[in-house]
Design a protein around this motif. Structure first.
Motif, PDB file in Angstrom:
ATOM      1  N   LEU A 349       0.789  -1.013   0.087  1.00  0.00           N
ATOM      2  CA  LEU A 349      -0.016  -0.050   0.067  1.00  0.00           C
ATOM      3  C   LEU A 349       0.969   1.208   0.010  1.00  0.00           C
ATOM      4  O   LEU A 349       0.314   2.417   0.206  1.00  0.00           O
ATOM      5  N   ASN A 350       2.381   1.033  -0.189  1.00  0.00           N
ATOM      6  CA  ASN A 350       3.147   2.065  -0.007  1.00  0.00           C
ATOM      7  C   ASN A 350       2.758   2.856   1.088  1.00  0.00           C
ATOM      8  O   ASN A 350       2.968   4.258   1.339  1.00  0.00           O
ATOM      9  N   LEU A 351       2.837   2.411   2.304  1.00  0.00           N
ATOM     10  CA  LEU A 351       2.475   2.997   3.551  1.00  0.00           C
ATOM     11  C   LEU A 351       3.684   2.808   4.685  1.00  0.00           C
ATOM     12  O   LEU A 351       3.680   3.331   5.742  1.00  0.00           O
ATOM     13  N   LEU A 352       4.723   1.795   4.219  1.00  0.00           N
ATOM     14  CA  LEU A 352       5.754   1.687   5.322  1.00  0.00           C
ATOM     15  C   LEU A 352       6.528   2.948   5.414  1.00  0.00           C
ATOM     16  O   LEU A 352       6.987   3.151   6.493  1.00  0.00           O
ATOM     17  N   ASP A 353       6.595   3.758   4.557  1.00  0.00           N
ATOM     18  CA  ASP A 353       7.374   5.018   4.706  1.00  0.00           C
ATOM     19  C   ASP A 353       6.539   6.125   5.581  1.00  0.00           C
ATOM     20  O   ASP A 353       7.087   7.102   6.053  1.00  0.00           O
ATOM     21  N   THR A 354       5.314   5.914   5.987  1.00  0.00           N
ATOM     22  CA  THR A 354       4.607   6.684   6.920  1.00  0.00           C
ATOM     23  C   THR A 354       4.769   6.302   8.217  1.00  0.00           C
ATOM     24  O   THR A 354       4.478   7.077   9.184  1.00  0.00           O
ATOM     25  N   VAL A 355       5.520   5.234   8.474  1.00  0.00           N
ATOM     26  CA  VAL A 355       5.725   4.591   9.794  1.00  0.00           C
ATOM     27  C   VAL A 355       6.982   5.163  10.630  1.00  0.00           C
ATOM     28  O   VAL A 355       8.126   5.090   9.531  1.00  0.00           O
ATOM     29  N   SER A 356       7.042   5.646  11.582  1.00  0.00           N
ATOM     30  CA  SER A 356       8.328   5.994  12.294  1.00  0.00           C
ATOM     31  C   SER A 356       8.648   5.075  13.216  1.00  0.00           C
ATOM     32  O   SER A 356      10.031   5.105  13.639  1.00  0.00           O
ATOM     33  N   TYR A 357       7.705   4.440  13.790  1.00  0.00           N
ATOM     34  CA  TYR A 357       8.335   3.268  14.948  1.00  0.00           C
ATOM     35  C   TYR A 357       7.675   2.080  14.782  1.00  0.00           C
ATOM     36  O   TYR A 357       6.472   1.862  14.376  1.00  0.00           O
ATOM     37  N   ILE A 358       8.404   0.963  15.109  1.00  0.00           N
ATOM     38  CA  ILE A 358       7.908  -0.427  15.184  1.00  0.00           C
ATOM     39  C   ILE A 358       8.269  -0.780  16.395  1.00  0.00           C
ATOM     40  O   ILE A 358       9.440  -1.054  17.005  1.00  0.00           O
ATOM     41  N   THR A 359       7.168  -1.604  17.402  1.00  0.00           N
ATOM     42  CA  THR A 359       7.717  -1.992  18.630  1.00  0.00           C
ATOM     43  C   THR A 359       7.191  -3.431  18.690  1.00  0.00           C
ATOM     44  O   THR A 359       6.221  -3.983  17.967  1.00  0.00           O
ATOM     45  N   GLY A 360       8.231  -4.303  19.481  1.00  0.00           N
ATOM     46  CA  GLY A 360       7.879  -5.554  19.390  1.00  0.00           C
ATOM     47  C   GLY A 360       8.056  -6.221  20.558  1.00  0.00           C
ATOM     48  O   GLY A 360       8.854  -5.604  21.534  1.00  0.00           O
ATOM     49  N   LEU A 361       7.670  -7.699  20.918  1.00  0.00           N
ATOM     50  CA  LEU A 361       7.943  -8.283  22.251  1.00  0.00           C
ATOM     51  C   LEU A 361       7.981  -9.858  21.539  1.00  0.00           C
ATOM     52  O   LEU A 361       7.312 -10.306  20.321  1.00  0.00           O
TER      53      LEU A 361
END
Length: 821
Positions: A349-361
């Motif tokens: 969807l060409n939306l990865l560049d809109t994301v600034s943070y990814i959090t995980g566990l």
């Protein structure tokens, strides 16, 4: 250890501000006179208590003091006085422990009183009666006298929650005197309570041309002493007839050598010196400089992507660019595979560049760690990374227990021990995770991921864990710890260290012993430690209640009355009394909270003390949620022990907390849920937690019908609270994917089988306990989570549009950086 300089100017340094002169009244002498006790409770049914009172003020003295024991008396009288030099800028909580002395067993602790010294006024004498049990008229009478000291206070550094005090370095050199007979080559045992090193041995070798030496690091203005334990072979020889000797250190002059043991069989030379090392722990509640610079660079990508997705005619201004984040839940291999599919859909969807943070566990940290080995992963088509993951997920895991592999584990753990790291079973689990995800040894480290952020080309990854405390359940005591490629730290305390320093030893904010940075597989073992469960975890899953725990096994803490009643300011704590649980309850508690294994790492908060007004600090209060948070001695006592880290899923199976920090100003959170039980439980729990803590969060309103038959995506927004992020909730469900292979494209009769993905039944092939999937099942899960994102493009775009409009209505805030450069 005292100072021999009269020009020691007392200052308080606040990170981000200029040091300012403090008044001399911050230093006081506290005299505590334990007078008497009335109607002491019985520790047993047969006799009256053999009562004494133990005093503990860790911010002023490393030693515990105690009164004499009054035998078999219900109304003991002591009239004993103890003196402390205190600094009123730290939280001084005096613990008065009433004990019953036993000859043949451990002394019984009847109760512990926590008294905030800040309630006392300088120049006054107050006789306090602590009403321990009004019904039985049990009370303890203590006289307090607080006097000003006409001396400059020490230099401290504080962020309003933690306080770093001045540290002295004590050098000790020892050597046995030459004798005609052969040297014994004995060792002396030296102890400095309250120091970083604690206890050390020093070798005495008369034949050595170099004297053996050791070093102790301890707080400069604190009552402590050097205890020397003499070995048996050296006792009763010459002039040595005692087991121990002591040297008080609080009055030891600086830069002057003191010799102990003159005329005996050894010489011990002691010298104290200043240790004015700058802090290696960052104290503050701002984003680190590296993260701020990253956000400035990232905003250019986000602004360009939003202009294209939202079809905007004009470029977005810096303050109009929303912060979009992805949060995930754990679920082992299931969450690893599902996250690949979700990210693939977002990329399409060409939306990865809109994301600034990814959090995980847990399992999603495996996906993140793999992706960030590629410095440009979000701009490369994810199919290649998914193909590599499929190969690893589908391989047979039994070979991880082959003789060659076991030998590899042994050698790696041995090397880790030699480097100075404390190894546990969790480290072995980390090596097994490495085998599950890689064919060869993975040399990647957390700090290496900075390459993937150097130009703001990828979102910033944040990994989470929780710090626990033994004998407490995760619901009763936990502290969020976050890991980024830049820093590892606690937002609760505003304390952070460089990611490459995690695992090294610190004292009072100074780096004492630098250890090599751990490979990321060891961190993955911590983030996804499935072996840190306790019985209470399963109890809470089954009953969603801690009433049983609180009622039957927990130490009871309550506020008690004082006579006279002292004026209490907001930052001062009420006097409390702790009544320990009985032996049976304590044993039962150990069973309930005992964990098979837990990751233990050096605590970089070690030595820090709490600021006198820490309870009123908004940053700390946001994350204060246990009774221990109001007992500063218990918090600093925790810092004396290693960090006990566990998978965040043992409290709330979500990685939300780093995104709820107000400094990050997150506007939209894409909640990708991969849990194996209730899909809504992690969202409900974090909403409940946020409400309790006063953290802005949208109301989660789902009908019973929706909870029983979840759709692929839900949007939650609180228009009345602009500070609350917009939440897009993606449960792990197989809804329209059963009939559609792509949005708007129905399956043919021959393709219907591909839409049958069982993610919820007890017989699901995606159970959390499954470490391997078939290639077919892996592909099905990836395609389903990919589809669930693609099929809800409109909701995602709507959320982005709302966030941009919100930002445009806000007052512009300009950050340091080069957004328009």
């Amino acid at each position: 250890m005292g100072s021999n300089s009269s020009s020691n100017q007392g200052q308080i340094c606040i990170p981000g501000q200029n040091p300012r002169q403090r008044e001399v009244t911050s230093v006081n002498l506290l005299h505590v006179k334990v007078l008497r006790m009335r109607n002491v409770r019985k520790a047993d049914l047969l006799t009256q208590s053999d009562c004494y009172v133990s005093l503990w003020l860790p911010t002023a003295s490393a030693q515990r003091f105690r009164t004499k024991t009054v035998k078999n008396c219900s109304n003991p009288v002591w009239n004993e006085t103890f003196c402390y030099r205190i600094d009123s800028r730290v939280k001084n909580i005096l613990e008065l422990k009433v004990c019953d002395e036993d000859r043949f067993s451990k002394d019984d602790e009847l109760c512990v009183i926590f008294f905030d010294v800040a309630k006392l006024q300088a120049g006054q004498k107050v006789c306090m009666k602590f009403l321990l049990n009004p019904q039985e008229q049990e009370e303890l009478e203590v006289e307090f006298t607080l006097q000003n000291v006409l001396d400059y206070p020490e230099n401290i550094i504080t962020n309003g929650v933690l306080v770093s005090r001045e540290v002295s370095c004590l050098e000790v050199n020892g050597q046995e005197k030459k004798r005609k007979q052969q040297s014994t080559k004995e060792e002396l045992t030296l102890t400095v309570k309250g120091s970083h090193e604690g206890t050390q041995n020093i070798s005495l070798d008369a034949d050595s041309s170099l004297r053996n030496s050791i070093v102790f690091h301890c707080v400069k203005y604190i009552q402590t002493k050097l205890d020397i334990t003499v070995p048996k072979k050296m006792r009763y020889c010459g002039q040595i007839s005692t087991k121990e000797e002591s040297l008080p250190l609080n009055s030891l002059p600086l830069q002057k050598k003191i010799t102990i043991g003159k005329g005996k069989r050894f010489d011990l030379h002691v010298k104290a010196k200043e240790w004015p090392k700058d802090l290696d722990v960052r104290l503050g509640f701002d984003l680190c400089t590296e993260e701020q610079e990253f956000l400035c660079k990232r905003k250019k990508y986000v602004a360009a992507a939003l202009k294209k997705v939202l079809q905007l005619e004009e470029d977005l201004q810096e303050h109009e660019v929303p912060v979009v984040a992805i949060t995930t839940t754990g679920g082992g291999t299931r969450s690893l595979a599902a996250m690949y599919g979700s990210l693939l859909g977002i990329q399409k969807l060409n939306l990865l560049d809109t994301v600034s943070y990814i959090t995980g566990l847990s399992g999603t940290t495996w996906t993140m760690a793999n992706l960030y080995e590629d410095a440009n992963w979000s701009h490369n088509y994810l199919e290649e990374a998914i193909n590599k993951a499929r190969k690893q997920v589908s391989k047979c895991k039994i070979h991880g227990f082959s003789m060659d592999r076991l030998k590899y584990y042994y050698n790696e753990l041995k090397e880790r021990c030699q480097q100075g790291h404390n190894t546990t079973f969790v480290d072995l689990w980390g090596l097994m995770v490495e085998y599950m995800l890689h064919d060869e040894k993975d040399y990647h480290k957390l700090s290496c991921q900075r390459q993937a952020l150097s130009e703001g080309q990828n979102p910033l990854p944040i990994y989470t864990a929780i710090n626990l405390k033994n004998t407490y359940s995760a619901q009763d005591f936990k502290e969020w710890l976050e890991f980024t490629p830049y820093e590892v730290g606690f937002w609760k305390y505003g304390a952070f260290i460089r990611s490459e320093d995690f695992g090294s030893e610190f004292f009072m904010g100074r780096l004492i012993k630098k250890l090599p940075e751990s490979r990321i597989c060891y961190l993955e073992g911590i983030w996804s430690s499935i072996f840190s469960w306790d019985v209470m975890y399963f109890w809470n899953v089954a009953f969603d209640s801690e009433d049983f725990w609180h009622r039957w096994t927990r130490d009871h803490v309550k506020e008690i009355e004082e006579d006279p009643v002292l004026y209490t300011k907001l930052h001062e704590t009420e006097t409390r009394m702790l009544t320990p649980a009985g032996p049976l309850a304590t044993a039962f508690r150990d069973v309930l909270t005992g964990r098979p294994t837990i990751a233990e790492c050096p605590n970089f908060l070690r030595g820090f003390q709490m600021h006198n007004e820490y309870l009123e600090n908004e940053q700390f209060s946001t994350w204060k949620d246990t009774v221990l948070d109001t007992l500063s001695n218990q918090l600093t006592e925790t810092a004396e022990h290693p960090l006990s880290l566990a998978d965040t899923g043992f409290f709330i199976n979500t990685s939300y907390p780093p995104l709820l920090i107000p400094q990050r100003k997150v506007d939209i959170i894409l909640h990708l849920n991969y849990s194996g039980c209730s899909q809504t439980l992690p969202l409900d729990l974090i909403a409940r937690y946020s409400s309790k803590q006063g953290i802005p969060f949208p109301r989660i309103e789902l009908s019973e019908e929706d909870r029983c038959n979840l759709k692929e995506c839900y949007l939650f927004e609180d228009a009345e609270c602009p500070r609350a992020p917009i939440v897009l909730f993606f449960p792990l469900v197989n809804d329209t994917f059963q009939k559609y292979k792509a949005p708007g494209v129905e399956r043919s009769p021959t393709e219907m089988e591909e839409g049958k993905v069982d993610v919820s039944s007890p017989c699901s092939p995606y159970s959390t306990r499954e470490l391997s999937f078939t290639e077919e099942n892996f592909d099905k899960l990836v395609k389903m989570t990919d589809y669930n994102i693609l099929n809800n493009e409109n909701l995602i775009v709507e959320a982005l549009r709302i966030a941009v409009e919100r930002r445009k209505q806000q007052v512009p805030i300009y950050y340091k950086g080069a957004f328009n450069k």
